[in-house]
Design a protein around this motif. Structure first.
Motif, short mmCIF file in Angstrom:
data_model
loop_
_atom_site.label_atom_id
_atom_site.label_comp_id
_atom_site.label_asym_id
_atom_site.label_seq_id
_atom_site.Cartn_x
_atom_site.Cartn_y
_atom_site.Cartn_z
N MET A 116 0.84 -1.18 0.00
CA MET A 116 0.00 0.00 0.00
C MET A 116 0.89 1.24 0.00
SD MET A 116 -2.83 1.15 2.84
CE MET A 116 -4.00 -0.14 2.48
N THR A 117 0.56 2.21 -0.84
CA THR A 117 1.33 3.44 -0.87
C THR A 117 0.52 4.57 -0.26
OG1 THR A 117 0.54 3.93 -3.10
CG2 THR A 117 2.65 2.78 -2.92
N PHE A 118 1.22 5.51 0.32
CA PHE A 118 0.62 6.65 1.00
C PHE A 118 1.20 7.93 0.44
CE2 PHE A 118 0.81 3.17 4.06
CZ PHE A 118 -0.51 3.11 4.50
N THR A 119 0.45 8.98 0.58
CA THR A 119 0.93 10.30 0.21
C THR A 119 1.34 11.01 1.49
OG1 THR A 119 -0.61 10.36 -1.64
CG2 THR A 119 0.32 12.46 -0.92
N TRP A 120 2.53 11.57 1.48
CA TRP A 120 3.02 12.29 2.65
C TRP A 120 2.63 13.76 2.50
CZ3 TRP A 120 4.42 9.39 6.55
CH2 TRP A 120 4.90 8.10 6.30
N THR A 121 1.58 14.17 3.17
CA THR A 121 1.08 15.55 3.11
C THR A 121 1.61 16.34 4.30
OG1 THR A 121 -0.87 14.99 4.40
CG2 THR A 121 -1.04 14.74 2.00
N ALA A 122 1.37 17.64 4.29
CA ALA A 122 1.81 18.49 5.40
C ALA A 122 1.22 18.01 6.72
CB ALA A 122 1.40 19.94 5.12
N HIS A 123 -0.01 17.52 6.70
CA HIS A 123 -0.62 17.01 7.93
C HIS A 123 0.19 15.87 8.54
CE1 HIS A 123 -3.45 15.49 10.84
NE2 HIS A 123 -3.51 14.34 10.20
N ARG A 124 0.81 15.06 7.71
CA ARG A 124 1.60 13.92 8.20
C ARG A 124 2.87 14.37 8.92
NH1 ARG A 124 -2.43 10.71 8.31
NH2 ARG A 124 -3.36 10.37 6.29
N PHE A 125 3.19 15.66 8.83
CA PHE A 125 4.35 16.22 9.51
C PHE A 125 3.93 17.26 10.55
CE2 PHE A 125 5.86 14.42 5.61
CZ PHE A 125 7.02 13.78 6.00
N ALA A 126 2.77 17.02 11.16
CA ALA A 126 2.23 17.93 12.16
C ALA A 126 2.91 17.80 13.51
CB ALA A 126 0.72 17.70 12.31
N GLY A 127 3.81 16.85 13.67
CA GLY A 127 4.49 16.64 14.94
C GLY A 127 5.37 17.80 15.37
N GLY A 128 5.94 18.51 14.39
CA GLY A 128 6.77 19.66 14.70
C GLY A 128 8.24 19.32 14.92
N ALA A 129 8.57 18.05 15.00
CA ALA A 129 9.96 17.59 15.15
C ALA A 129 10.09 16.28 14.37
CB ALA A 129 10.32 17.38 16.61
#
Length: 183
Positions: free
Chosen positions: A1-14
């Motif tokens: 399965m492939t996923f798209t890495w969007t800005a939301h996926r980097f919401a961790g901040g670190a």
């Protein structure tokens, strides 16, 4: 399965938190999805993190782990999640979880082929979180359960991403209110 890495996926901040958040619905094992299960997903994560990570200025280049170092990255991811989740949810600074996190970080740094590898950069991000002031700002999202840095002035943020998780929670609350008044 492939996923798209969007800005939301980097919401961790670190970077360390974004890597820990690569397991979706971690608390619901039957629905849980490991976005790093396929090595090509780790490759695309590296490409996206260079553009979208909260620490893209600190880690401007990220190289995927070699097949030999992939397990080191996964061990670091799991130790990171376990330590910070315990620290935030239970308010416990668990020495065993901290020792596991430091060991996983040391292994990642020791075995990484260079300082730009994802495992090395993630370990340095972890160590920065442990030693720096941001440690007190790590939270667990009230919607998705991801770890994130609360950089709001009054330290009251409860969602990793207002546009996604905050909106979902507010919409659900509105739906519940409408349903209650209809009865």
């Amino acid at each position: 399965m492939t996923f798209t890495w969007t800005a939301h996926r980097f919401a961790g901040g670190a970077l360390a938190l974004d890597v820990a958040n690569s397991v979706i619905l971690r608390a619901e094992t039957e629905k849980s999805v490991d976005r790093f299960a396929a090595s090509e997903q780790i490759d695309s994560f590296c490409e996206a993190a260079i553009l979208l990570s909260g620490e893209r200025d600190v880690f401007p280049a990220l190289l995927p782990p070699t097949s030999a170092n992939r397990q080191s990255l996964i061990d670091l991811r799991e130790a990171t999640d376990r330590y910070f989740r315990t620290l935030i949810a239970d308010g416990l600074d668990d020495d065993g979880a901290l020792a596991d996190l430091l060991t996983a970080s040391a292994n990642a740094l020791r075995n990484a082929p260079n300082k730009h590898s994802l495992e090395s950069s993630t370990a340095r991000s972890v160590l920065g979180l442990l030693a720096g002031p941001d440690r007190e700002r790590i939270r667990i999202c009230g919607n998705c359960g991801w770890l994130f840095l609360d950089r709001s002035k009054n330290r009251s943020r409860i969602w990793c991403d207002m546009a996604v998780c905050g909106n979902r929670q507010k919409a659900a609350k509105h739906y519940r209110r409408k349903k209650e008044t209809a009865l």
